[in-house]
Write a protein that holds these residues in place. Structure first.
Motif, short mmCIF file in Angstrom:
data_model
loop_
_atom_site.label_atom_id
_atom_site.label_comp_id
_atom_site.label_asym_id
_atom_site.label_seq_id
_atom_site.Cartn_x
_atom_site.Cartn_y
_atom_site.Cartn_z
N HIS A 97 0.84 -1.20 0.00
CA HIS A 97 0.00 0.00 0.00
C HIS A 97 0.88 1.25 0.00
O HIS A 97 0.62 2.21 -0.73
N VAL A 107 -3.77 3.01 -4.72
CA VAL A 107 -3.33 2.36 -3.49
C VAL A 107 -4.02 1.00 -3.39
O VAL A 107 -5.24 0.90 -3.26
N THR A 108 -3.20 -0.02 -3.49
CA THR A 108 -3.71 -1.38 -3.49
C THR A 108 -2.63 -2.33 -3.00
O THR A 108 -1.47 -1.97 -2.91
N SER A 109 -3.05 -3.54 -2.69
CA SER A 109 -2.11 -4.60 -2.33
C SER A 109 -2.55 -5.87 -3.03
O SER A 109 -3.52 -6.51 -2.63
#
Length: 160
Positions: A97, A107-109
């Motif tokens: 993130h 914003v990601t994982s």
């Protein structure tokens, strides 16, 4: 890091077995002459800029194929604003993130998303294939699926 060639702004991933730890190569060198890395860690509970060896702990590290939408200076400046401020959470504010945020990307994982998907599929398979799908069996299927999902989400090397 013996044969790994990195430069400021590179995004690197360190293989800690089941998961990868994401970091940004900074424009500072430690006293050993290695680049510093900035990342969000559970170990510190926040973002910190640390020597390469402290972050990687001697584990295999690769330069990712992930690139920043920001300039190197913008990414490093943005990342440094979170030193000591970012509250680490594996589900909301993990290393992936942080790196995607600092790079200007969504914003990601992927590791988290793949893990949850794998866990759901694993529990679903246990439920569908078991004559008596107890909570313990479902949990086991979920945990196994999480592990497979996270392991399958590892990033690729720029030089591949």
């Amino acid at each position: 890091m013996n044969t790994l060639s990195v430069k400021p702004g590179d995004i690197v991933a360190t293989d800690f077995g089941l998961y990868e730890h994401w970091s940004i190569v900074t424009d500072k060198l430690c006293d050993q002459g290695l680049y510093m890395l900035i990342s969000a860690t559970k170990r510190n509970g926040t973002v910190i800029e640390e020597p390469w060896n402290v972050v990687t702990q001697g584990k295999k590290t690769i330069v990712s194929n992930v690139s920043s939408l920001n300039t190197i200076d913008e990414m490093l400046q943005k990342a440094r604003t979170q030193i000591g401020r970012w509250k680490y959470s594996v589900t909301d504010n993990n290393c992936e993130h942080f790196v995607t945020w600092a790079s200007g990307a969504k914003v990601t994982s992927n590791q988290l998303a793949s893990g949850l998907t794998g866990g759901t599929v694993g529990a679903g398979l246990v439920a569908a294939c078991s004559e008596n799908p107890t909570a313990l069996k479902l949990l086991g299927g979920f945990v196994l699926g999480v592990g497979i999902g996270v392991a399958a989400s590892k990033i690729t090397n720029k030089s591949s």
